[in-house]
Write a protein that holds these residues in place. Structure first.
Motif, short mmCIF file in Angstrom:
data_model
loop_
_atom_site.label_atom_id
_atom_site.label_comp_id
_atom_site.label_asym_id
_atom_site.label_seq_id
_atom_site.Cartn_x
_atom_site.Cartn_y
_atom_site.Cartn_z
N UNK A 120 0.81 -1.23 0.00
CA UNK A 120 0.00 0.00 0.00
C UNK A 120 0.84 1.28 0.00
N UNK A 121 2.12 1.19 0.33
CA UNK A 121 3.00 2.36 0.33
C UNK A 121 3.84 2.47 -0.95
N UNK A 122 3.74 1.51 -1.84
CA UNK A 122 4.59 1.47 -3.04
C UNK A 122 4.21 2.44 -4.17
N UNK A 127 5.89 5.40 -9.06
CA UNK A 127 5.68 6.54 -9.96
C UNK A 127 7.00 7.32 -10.17
N UNK A 128 7.71 7.57 -9.08
CA UNK A 128 8.99 8.28 -9.19
C UNK A 128 10.02 7.42 -9.94
N UNK A 129 10.02 6.14 -9.68
CA UNK A 129 10.93 5.21 -10.36
C UNK A 129 10.68 5.23 -11.87
N UNK A 152 -0.69 1.81 -8.37
CA UNK A 152 -1.27 0.97 -7.33
C UNK A 152 -1.68 -0.40 -7.89
N UNK A 153 -2.12 -0.41 -9.16
CA UNK A 153 -2.51 -1.69 -9.78
C UNK A 153 -1.32 -2.63 -9.96
N UNK A 159 8.12 -5.64 -6.18
CA UNK A 159 8.65 -5.35 -4.84
C UNK A 159 9.48 -4.07 -4.81
N UNK A 160 9.39 -3.37 -3.70
CA UNK A 160 10.13 -2.13 -3.47
C UNK A 160 10.86 -2.29 -2.14
#
Length: 173
Positions: A120-122, A127-129, A152-153, A159-160
């Protein structure tokens, strides 16, 4: 096969030109050509050569204990640095989970601990990546202008890890 978005097609062309991504990867496994390019870019990034956001990540193999170095892009978000797996569940991710630590190499080696980020925090990190890593866009299936909803999808599949430096030094530019 689902139709690909215009952003996906555009990022595919701009990164790989006439060589399709399938020449480099089959799913999450690199082909011989992909491995050769990976070795080249890992060495390049480890020397601290441009692009500056790219570094070498050295992890020990979870089964062999042998060190493996790959090129990765560091995404900065909310004052922290992160690594995103463009290939999803792949070998470096499994190795990072098995030992939770390794080395970031860019001119010098820095010991790090890698902490996996909850799904949920990814999205804002992904987006920045995507903004920073054009080569990752075809693998993730989103373009540079991806929305947080789109990120989010795909977040459960990519993995982050937050990078925690063992001996912090002044911030890199």
């Amino acid at each position: 096969m689902a139709p690909r978005s215009e952003d996906h097609v555009r990022s595919h062309r701009s990164v790989f030109g006439v060589v399709p991504p399938s020449r480099f990867y089959r799913g999450t496994n690199a082909t011989a050509l992909g491995k050769a390019f990976s070795r080249f870019w890992a060495t390049w990034a480890s020397f601290g050569l441009p692009p500056w956001r790219q570094v070498g990540l050295e992890l020990k193999g979870r089964r062999t204990g042998h060190p493996h170095t790959i090129a990765v892009v560091i995404a900065k978000y909310a004052g922290a640095e992160y690594l995103v797996s463009m290939l999803g569940e792949c070998e470096w991710v499994r190795n990072a989970r098995a030992q939770a630590g390794g080395w970031i190499i860019s001119r010098k080696r820095r010991k790090v601990r890698l902490e996996e980020v909850p799904v949920d925090l990814r999205p804002p990190i992904i987006k920045e990546y995507l903004r920073l890593a054009p080569g990752a866009r075809p693998h993730i299936g989103l373009g540079k202008q991806a929305t947080l909803e789109a990120c989010a999808r795909v977040a459960p599949k990519h993995p982050v890890f937050r990078i925690v430096y063992e001996n912090p030094t002044p911030e890199r530019s």
